[in-house]
Design a protein around this motif. Structure first.
Motif, PDB file in Angstrom:
ATOM      1  N   GLY A 104     -16.215 -29.998 -64.821  1.00  0.00           N
ATOM      2  CA  GLY A 104     -16.309 -29.858 -66.266  1.00  0.00           C
ATOM      3  C   GLY A 104     -15.358 -30.780 -67.006  1.00  0.00           C
ATOM      4  O   GLY A 104     -14.611 -31.548 -66.410  1.00  0.00           O
ATOM      5  N   GLU A 105     -15.399 -30.664 -68.313  1.00  0.00           N
ATOM      6  CA  GLU A 105     -14.568 -31.501 -69.176  1.00  0.00           C
ATOM      7  C   GLU A 105     -13.322 -30.771 -69.657  1.00  0.00           C
ATOM      8  O   GLU A 105     -12.265 -31.363 -69.794  1.00  0.00           O
ATOM      9  N   LEU A 106     -13.466 -29.477 -69.926  1.00  0.00           N
ATOM     10  CA  LEU A 106     -12.406 -28.706 -70.557  1.00  0.00           C
ATOM     11  C   LEU A 106     -12.246 -27.390 -69.808  1.00  0.00           C
ATOM     12  O   LEU A 106     -13.233 -26.727 -69.497  1.00  0.00           O
ATOM     13  N   ASP A 150     -10.538 -19.650 -64.772  1.00  0.00           N
ATOM     14  CA  ASP A 150      -9.382 -19.354 -63.924  1.00  0.00           C
ATOM     15  C   ASP A 150      -9.605 -19.690 -62.456  1.00  0.00           C
ATOM     16  O   ASP A 150      -8.665 -20.010 -61.738  1.00  0.00           O
ATOM     17  N   ASN A 151     -10.855 -19.632 -61.973  1.00  0.00           N
ATOM     18  CA  ASN A 151     -11.135 -19.885 -60.565  1.00  0.00           C
ATOM     19  C   ASN A 151     -11.581 -21.311 -60.272  1.00  0.00           C
ATOM     20  O   ASN A 151     -12.010 -21.610 -59.164  1.00  0.00           O
ATOM     21  N   VAL A 152     -11.462 -22.211 -61.259  1.00  0.00           N
ATOM     22  CA  VAL A 152     -11.824 -23.614 -61.047  1.00  0.00           C
ATOM     23  C   VAL A 152     -10.702 -24.297 -60.277  1.00  0.00           C
ATOM     24  O   VAL A 152      -9.520 -24.169 -60.614  1.00  0.00           O
ATOM     25  N   ASP A 153     -11.078 -25.021 -59.215  1.00  0.00           N
ATOM     26  CA  ASP A 153     -10.109 -25.754 -58.414  1.00  0.00           C
ATOM     27  C   ASP A 153      -9.717 -27.057 -59.102  1.00  0.00           C
ATOM     28  O   ASP A 153     -10.569 -27.812 -59.549  1.00  0.00           O
ATOM     29  N   ILE A 154      -8.418 -27.310 -59.140  1.00  0.00           N
ATOM     30  CA  ILE A 154      -7.885 -28.600 -59.571  1.00  0.00           C
ATOM     31  C   ILE A 154      -7.416 -29.283 -58.307  1.00  0.00           C
ATOM     32  O   ILE A 154      -6.575 -28.756 -57.578  1.00  0.00           O
ATOM     33  N   VAL A 155      -7.981 -30.447 -58.022  1.00  0.00           N
ATOM     34  CA  VAL A 155      -7.678 -31.162 -56.778  1.00  0.00           C
ATOM     35  C   VAL A 155      -6.829 -32.386 -57.086  1.00  0.00           C
ATOM     36  O   VAL A 155      -7.174 -33.198 -57.949  1.00  0.00           O
ATOM     37  N   LEU A 156      -5.715 -32.495 -56.375  1.00  0.00           N
ATOM     38  CA  LEU A 156      -4.829 -33.636 -56.524  1.00  0.00           C
ATOM     39  C   LEU A 156      -5.373 -34.779 -55.673  1.00  0.00           C
ATOM     40  O   LEU A 156      -5.498 -34.659 -54.460  1.00  0.00           O
ATOM     41  N   LEU A 157      -5.747 -35.881 -56.324  1.00  0.00           N
ATOM     42  CA  LEU A 157      -6.373 -37.002 -55.619  1.00  0.00           C
ATOM     43  C   LEU A 157      -5.351 -37.974 -55.045  1.00  0.00           C
ATOM     44  O   LEU A 157      -5.619 -38.653 -54.074  1.00  0.00           O
ATOM     45  N   GLN A 158      -4.175 -38.020 -55.658  1.00  0.00           N
ATOM     46  CA  GLN A 158      -3.102 -38.910 -55.194  1.00  0.00           C
ATOM     47  C   GLN A 158      -1.819 -38.114 -55.091  1.00  0.00           C
ATOM     48  O   GLN A 158      -1.382 -37.513 -56.065  1.00  0.00           O
ATOM     49  N   GLU A 159      -1.238 -38.108 -53.888  1.00  0.00           N
ATOM     50  CA  GLU A 159       0.013 -37.350 -53.677  1.00  0.00           C
ATOM     51  C   GLU A 159       1.203 -38.124 -54.197  1.00  0.00           C
ATOM     52  O   GLU A 159       1.250 -39.302 -54.209  1.00  0.00           O
TER      53      GLU A 159
END
Length: 81
Positions: A63-65, A72-81
């Motif tokens: 999504g956008e926002l 609350d259950n949307v995963d935020i994935v870190l693409l670069q450590e």
């Protein structure tokens, strides 16, 4: 407000609160990030910082926002450590 600095802090908080997924990427639920006391004290506009980090291709999420409660259950994935 220094966007670069806030994005850097966001990456650190995702690393602190997140867990590794099957691909070895750090992931955290939006609700966990939003409801964390330390994050609440650091970020005035968490959603804006998330959008800036997404534009820089440092994180990804559906999504956008993201809105508290609804996403609350949307995963935020870190693409670069």
């Amino acid at each position: 407000m220094n966007v670069e600095h806030e994005v850097k802090l966001l990456v650190e908080e995702i690393q602190r609160l997140g867990t590794k997924n099957g691909d070895g990427q750090t992931t955290v639920k939006f609700g966990v990030l939003f409801n964390d006391d330390r994050c609440a004290n650091i970020f005035e506009a968490l959603v804006g910082t998330l959008k800036a980090a997404k534009r820089k291709k440092l994180i990804s999420f559906e999504g956008e926002l993201l809105l508290q409660g609804v996403h609350d259950n949307v995963d935020i994935v870190l693409l670069q450590e």
